[in-house]
Motif scaffolding. Structure first.
Motif, PDB file in Angstrom:
ATOM      1  N   VAL A 112      49.285  45.082  -6.025  1.00  0.00           N
ATOM      2  CA  VAL A 112      49.098  43.913  -6.577  1.00  0.00           C
ATOM      3  C   VAL A 112      48.441  43.111  -5.635  1.00  0.00           C
ATOM      4  O   VAL A 112      48.239  43.387  -4.353  1.00  0.00           O
ATOM      5  CB  VAL A 112      50.690  43.176  -6.698  1.00  0.00           C
ATOM      6  N   PHE A 187      52.982  38.493 -14.431  1.00  0.00           N
ATOM      7  CA  PHE A 187      51.525  38.896 -14.183  1.00  0.00           C
ATOM      8  C   PHE A 187      50.641  38.101 -13.330  1.00  0.00           C
ATOM      9  O   PHE A 187      50.067  38.534 -12.609  1.00  0.00           O
ATOM     10  CB  PHE A 187      50.785  39.426 -15.436  1.00  0.00           C
ATOM     11  N   LEU A 192      47.804  40.370 -11.650  1.00  0.00           N
ATOM     12  CA  LEU A 192      47.249  41.614 -12.325  1.00  0.00           C
ATOM     13  C   LEU A 192      46.449  40.850 -13.829  1.00  0.00           C
ATOM     14  O   LEU A 192      46.873  40.036 -14.313  1.00  0.00           O
ATOM     15  CB  LEU A 192      48.506  42.451 -12.734  1.00  0.00           C
ATOM     16  N   HIS A 193      45.677  41.813 -14.037  1.00  0.00           N
ATOM     17  CA  HIS A 193      44.683  41.250 -15.167  1.00  0.00           C
ATOM     18  C   HIS A 193      44.578  42.607 -15.956  1.00  0.00           C
ATOM     19  O   HIS A 193      44.760  43.938 -15.602  1.00  0.00           O
ATOM     20  CB  HIS A 193      43.143  41.103 -14.722  1.00  0.00           C
ATOM     21  N   ALA A 194      44.671  42.189 -17.360  1.00  0.00           N
ATOM     22  CA  ALA A 194      44.841  43.485 -18.314  1.00  0.00           C
ATOM     23  C   ALA A 194      43.602  44.214 -18.358  1.00  0.00           C
ATOM     24  O   ALA A 194      42.470  43.815 -18.088  1.00  0.00           O
ATOM     25  CB  ALA A 194      45.049  42.723 -19.751  1.00  0.00           C
ATOM     26  N   THR A 199      47.325  39.743 -20.935  1.00  0.00           N
ATOM     27  CA  THR A 199      48.868  39.982 -20.313  1.00  0.00           C
ATOM     28  C   THR A 199      49.709  38.790 -20.913  1.00  0.00           C
ATOM     29  O   THR A 199      49.044  38.114 -21.638  1.00  0.00           O
ATOM     30  CB  THR A 199      48.930  39.998 -18.552  1.00  0.00           C
ATOM     31  N   SER A 216      52.265  49.759 -20.789  1.00  0.00           N
ATOM     32  CA  SER A 216      51.642  50.271 -19.654  1.00  0.00           C
ATOM     33  C   SER A 216      50.228  51.219 -19.431  1.00  0.00           C
ATOM     34  O   SER A 216      50.111  51.717 -21.003  1.00  0.00           O
ATOM     35  CB  SER A 216      52.456  51.330 -18.762  1.00  0.00           C
ATOM     36  N   ALA A 248      48.356  47.004 -19.494  1.00  0.00           N
ATOM     37  CA  ALA A 248      48.444  46.665 -18.188  1.00  0.00           C
ATOM     38  C   ALA A 248      47.259  47.526 -17.293  1.00  0.00           C
ATOM     39  O   ALA A 248      46.844  48.448 -17.874  1.00  0.00           O
ATOM     40  CB  ALA A 248      49.620  46.901 -17.286  1.00  0.00           C
TER      41      ALA A 248
END
Length: 888
Positions: A112, A187, A192-194, A199, A216, A248
């Protein structure tokens, strides 16, 4: 480079020609001028070499020559090269494999954004926490989470998360999906980015939300084949349709190292998945959420902890819910919050195996040290045999440093081959170790392999081992002057007392470390034997555990007891089923529950008990002997007086006469039930509850027929038939009742075996390392005694000529082994006892200073030592005297 050499040659020649021409002009003859010019310029070869040194070519050429010479030597001595490389491959490979696993479990940061700023927020002490704990890692309740979120000032972003298991199948044998409950900023705070779609956001986490899902990456690939049209479709989780909004990123497996997730759901959807429609969002006694925050710039973990401690009184005062057990209110209000670094996530695997893996890494390091000692001995012998070669090279002008560099280069070449083999071996070993760790957890997700940290570790090991096994032989091999070597006879000169002393010292060190490692491996083997031979107080062979979920049927509360009774009757009627009963906590399953009780009307004698809820026939099914009273039966209904069956340890904990049949005790109030008094109707033998290694403690079993049943039942069945036959028949029987009923199975004996995985891991790997250490020590002793025989051949011939018998010669050689063994054992015993104390917490049923085990380790190594020495000693007795006396 050839062009530069040609230019250099032309430049020197032009300089000579100009100098010669100048002298000719001054009246010298051509021959005299040429000779004088050459004398003035100096040695042309040295000028060329000096110029190449300035270019840096000389160093490269020297390295190339040294490496080539080393390879030629190893090609002429393939046996030596193979033993050396194999020793390094095994030693470095084992260490690297263990480090790979430790790196994956403990050292590797979460994938992350800026993981070093992540912290875990929790209670410093959970003594005031009452209710249900959903996870192995104690969390907080939803009301506490909301108060922290509203009052904190230490974090740029903060979120809560928890784990759960959803069902994917509509009935029959359950297919599970590992779920992740997350709040809206999960997220975004992690950065975090999809990989596909989007997300979850704060807008998805609103009260009364229907729930949305982020899959996931691995689950998307496995369940949907990476279909890009999955966004917008529905996934059915525990019979609830949920919209998929995204996938994710590929490298993100969740925040619990070793456990991945299949789908992430916003916590606001908890009501949707609850049986009562209320869920846990307003509950002050469901501890199911972990809280993570990202520190603000300039904030440290210590400063954040101080801030959390300051707001704790307000947090716990505001989150206290009506109905919280009165006896625990003061402790609850006194609770405080703290922050802990969370850059490497949470991990139950880490909690269970961090100490064993670190210990095994230390053991592997000692084995590598023994391998290095062996190689140092081999290289010392080779250096001794090559001293005339070194003397010639020194006499021809080579510097001592140049010869030492050659020997170090040979060590580096060996280490390079050994490290290359070790990296290949490490991947296989680490994979096997992960399979062993994951044998009790099919959902274990842990990736190992070569990364920058592992590569640096392997290279550091290679450098250290090279210095350990090659530096001393290089220095010793070049210490004598050239004249001394050339004047003296080969053996007389090379077999110096100092050289032999160093080799003996290395063997003594090997023996000492081997004693300690063998002692440790025997301790762990005895510990494993002790724990696997513990009498659990019940018979697990032939017992199958079935977890039945009938929540989808919506059975009304007043009909649940009858439904469960009919369900058990169907199971008992299956062909091959001898007995079956319901139970809340399967013994040695990891589940547990407890509370405080006291003799009726005497609260001053309060003590804590482990508790379970079982149905009629449970003790008969597990073959737990009933020593007094009766089993639960049809008399025990929700409307009848509350009854309990206790174990013998409970009777011992009660005051005299207070634990007999018919006596009564009171149970502390819980968030779900008031203070209640029970009558003891039966007493059973002690049996293990949560752990095979636990001491017998007081346990209370309540009748589940007196409880309002939920939509879930756990059933234990005894049968002599194969497990597959019983599970297949039961699945069909449940489908006959209603195809929406879900079920999962496990075999109790296999579940119990998995609980001793840590002991098995330590016993297996330490035994392997101990055997490898003993083998290396045997090779080292054999080499030293064989070398001693060769070195003393002349002396042996004189002794035989003067009347010594073969037995006299054998005793002389074996005395060498005995002295080395005695010295090594003396040091090894001290090491073993010191090391034993560090392993005390990992042992069961054996003391870390157990003398019988120590004697066994010493005896085993003594047999190995004398076996290794016997062959060269016997060979010494067969040397013809004439041959020996002629020996140079």
């Amino acid at each position: 480079m050839k062009d530069k050499d040609r230019d250099l040659h032309d430049e020197i020649r032009a300089h000579l020609e100009m100098a010669t021409a100048d002298r000719v002009e001054r009246g010298e003859t051509a021959a005299e001028a040429s000779a004088a010019a050459r004398r003035e310029l100096g040695n042309l070869s040295q000028i060329q070499e000096a110029t190449r040194d300035v270019w840096g070519r000389r160093r490269i050429e020297n390295v190339r020559q040294d490496v080539g010479y080393a390879l030629r030597l190893f090609r002429r001595n393939p046996g030596f090269a193979l033993v050396a490389i194999l020793s390094l491959t095994l030693g470095i490979g084992a260490n690297t494999a263990l480090f790979e696993v430790i790196n994956a479990v403990r050292l590797r940061s979460l994938p992350v954004a800026d993981p070093s700023r992540l912290v875990d927020v929790g209670l410093t002490n959970y003594s005031g926490a009452r209710g249900n704990f959903a996870n192995w890692h104690p969390g907080v309740t939803a009301p506490i989470w909301r108060e922290i979120q509203a009052r904190q000032q230490a974090f740029d972003g903060i979120f809560a998360w928890g784990t759960d298991t959803f069902t994917l199948s509509n009935g029959g044998e359950i297919r599970a999906a590992r779920g992740l409950w997350v709040t809206g900023d999960f997220f975004a705070t992690l950065g975090l980015h999809a990989a596909l779609g989007r997300t979850l956001t704060a807008d998805d986490d609103r009260p009364g939300c229907p729930g949305r899902a982020v899959l996931s990456y691995g689950f998307w690939q496995k369940a949907y084949g990476g279909d890009p049209t999955v966004v917008g479709r529905l996934i059915t989780l525990s019979a609830r349709p949920i919209e998929i909004v995204g996938v994710a990123p590929a490298g993100f497996h969740g925040l619990e190292v070793g456990r991945t997730f299949d789908t992430a759901i916003p916590v606001c959807a908890d009501r949707v998945f609850s049986d009562d429609g209320k869920g846990r969002l307003e509950s002050g006694t469901n501890w199911w959420l972990n809280v993570f925050g990202r520190l603000k710039s300039g904030w440290s973990v210590e400063r954040a902890s101080a801030h959390l401690q300051a707001i704790s009184p307000a947090v716990f005062q505001a989150s206290l819910q009506p109905g919280y057990p009165a006896v625990s209110v003061s402790k609850y209000l006194a609770s405080t919050l703290e922050a802990q670094p969370a850059g490497s996530g949470l991990s139950q695997l880490r909690e269970n195996y961090e100490s064993p893996l670190s210990l095994l890494l230390g053991i592997a390091g000692l084995v590598l040290a023994i391998a290095c000692a062996n190689l140092a001995n081999l290289l010392l012998a080779r250096a001794t045999a090559r001293q005339r070669e070194f003397a010639v090279r020194l006499g021809l002008g080579a510097s001592r440093g140049r010869v030492v560099r050659q020997l170090l280069t040979e060590g580096i070449v060996l280490a390079a081959f050994g490290t290359a083999g070790a990296l290949l071996l490490a991947n296989s070993l680490s994979g096997a170790l992960l399979r062993l760790l994951g044998s009790s957890d099919p959902g274990l997700t842990l990736t190992v392999g070569l990364d920058a940290r592992v590569a640096a570790f392997a290279v550091a090991l290679a450098v250290i081992t090279t210095l350990l096994f090659s530096l001393a032989p290089a220095i010793k091999g070049t210490r004598l002057g050239a004249g001394a070597v050339m004047r003296a006879s080969g053996r007389g000169t090379t077999a110096t007392r100092e050289s032999v002393g160093l080799r003996r010292g290395l063997v003594v060190a090997q023996v000492a470390v081997s004693v300690a490692l063998l002692f440790g491996s025997l301790l762990f083997a005895r510990s494993l034997r002790n724990v696997t031979h513990v009498d659990p107080g019940f018979t697990s062979d032939g017992v199958i555990v079935a977890s039945v979920n009938y929540r989808r049927l919506g059975v009304p509360a007043e009909r649940r007891a009858g439904f469960r009774r009919d369900l058990l009757d169907r199971v008992r009627a299956l062909p091959g089923v001898e007995n079956a009963a319901s139970v809340a906590v399967v013994p040695i399953s990891g589940d547990s529950g407890g509370n405080d009780v006291w003799p009726e009307a005497d609260r001053s004698r309060l003590f804590n008990v482990r508790q379970n809820m079982v149905g009629p026939g449970y003790f008969r099914t597990l073959r737990i002997p009933l020593v007094a009273g009766r089993d639960f039966d049809g008399r025990d209904s929700p409307s009848s007086p509350r009854v309990a069956i206790v174990n013998e340890a409970f009777v011992s904990a009660m005051p005299t006469g207070g634990g007999t049949i018919g006596s009564r005790f009171t149970r502390e109030a819980t968030p779900g039930s008031p203070e209640t008094t029970f009558e003891i109707v039966g007493i059973v033998r002690n049996s293990k509850y949560e752990d095979l290694k636990e001491p017998d403690g007081p346990t209370v079993n309540y009748a589940d027929t007196q409880d309002t049943q939920g939509g879930y039942a756990r059933i234990v069945m005894r049968s002599q038939l194969p497990a597959s036959a019983i599970t297949g028949a039961m699945t069909r029987a449940l489908a006959g009742i209603d195809p929406r009923i879900g079920v999962t199975y496990s075999v109790l004996s296999a579940d119990i075996r998995d609980t001793v995985l840590r002991e098995r891991l330590l016993a297996m790997l330490s035994a392997g390392f101990g055997a490898l250490a003993a083998l290396l020590t045997m090779v080292g002793l054999y080499g030293l005694v064989a070398y001693t025989v060769t070195r003393r051949t002349n002396e042996i011939g004189v002794r035989i000529a003067l009347g010594a018998t073969p037995n006299d010669i054998a005793r002389l050689m074996m005395r060498e082994t005995g002295m080395l063994l005695l010295g090594g054992v003396a040091v090894g015993v001290l090491l073993a006892l010191a090391g034993g104390r560090t392993t005390a917490t990992l042992l069961f049923g054996v003391q870390p200073y157990d003398l019988a085990t120590l004697a066994a380790a010493v005896g085993t190594l003594a047999l190995i030592a004398f076996a290794a020495s016997y062959a060269p000693a016997r060979r010494a007795t067969r040397i013809p005297p004439v041959t020996a006396l002629r020996a140079d």
